[in-house]
Design a protein around this motif. Structure first.
Motif, short mmCIF file in Angstrom:
data_model
loop_
_atom_site.label_atom_id
_atom_site.label_comp_id
_atom_site.label_asym_id
_atom_site.label_seq_id
_atom_site.Cartn_x
_atom_site.Cartn_y
_atom_site.Cartn_z
N ILE A 299 1.12 -1.40 0.07
CA ILE A 299 1.69 -0.33 0.87
C ILE A 299 3.12 -0.15 0.38
O ILE A 299 3.95 -1.05 0.53
CB ILE A 299 1.66 -0.68 2.37
N GLU A 300 3.38 0.98 -0.24
CA GLU A 300 4.67 1.17 -0.88
C GLU A 300 5.58 2.14 -0.14
O GLU A 300 6.72 1.82 0.15
CB GLU A 300 4.46 1.63 -2.31
N ASP A 301 5.10 3.31 0.16
CA ASP A 301 5.91 4.32 0.82
C ASP A 301 5.54 4.37 2.30
O ASP A 301 4.47 4.84 2.66
CB ASP A 301 5.69 5.70 0.19
N VAL A 302 6.41 3.85 3.14
CA VAL A 302 6.13 3.81 4.57
C VAL A 302 7.25 4.47 5.36
O VAL A 302 8.39 4.55 4.91
CB VAL A 302 5.92 2.38 5.09
N TYR B 118 4.29 1.80 11.79
CA TYR B 118 4.61 2.17 10.42
C TYR B 118 3.46 3.00 9.86
O TYR B 118 2.30 2.69 10.05
CB TYR B 118 4.84 0.92 9.57
N TYR C 107 1.88 5.28 6.42
CA TYR C 107 1.91 5.50 4.98
C TYR C 107 2.26 6.95 4.72
O TYR C 107 1.67 7.85 5.30
CB TYR C 107 0.53 5.16 4.37
#
Length: 56
Positions: free
Chosen positions: A31-34, A53, A55
């Motif tokens: 999970i990179e862009d949150v 949170y 994505y």
């Protein structure tokens, strides 16, 4: 999905499909862009969750 299976049945069957039918032994995810959402509700009449949170 909720109308068809209970949460326990869904999780069990999902694992069975991926591990049994597809031959998967391990998996990973990232999970990179949150983003963060305050006071999110799953439904109008659900209790609000303070920190959620998502994505992006």
């Amino acid at each position: 999905m909720k109308e068809k299976w209970s949460k326990t049945a869904y999780i069990t069957d999902r694992a069975h499909v991926f591990m049994g039918h597809f031959g998967v032994e391990t998996f990973d995810f990232a999970i990179e862009d949150v983003g963060k959402v305050d006071n999110w509700k799953m439904a109008e009449d659900s209790p609000a969750l303070k920190e959620v949170y998502i994505y992006i």
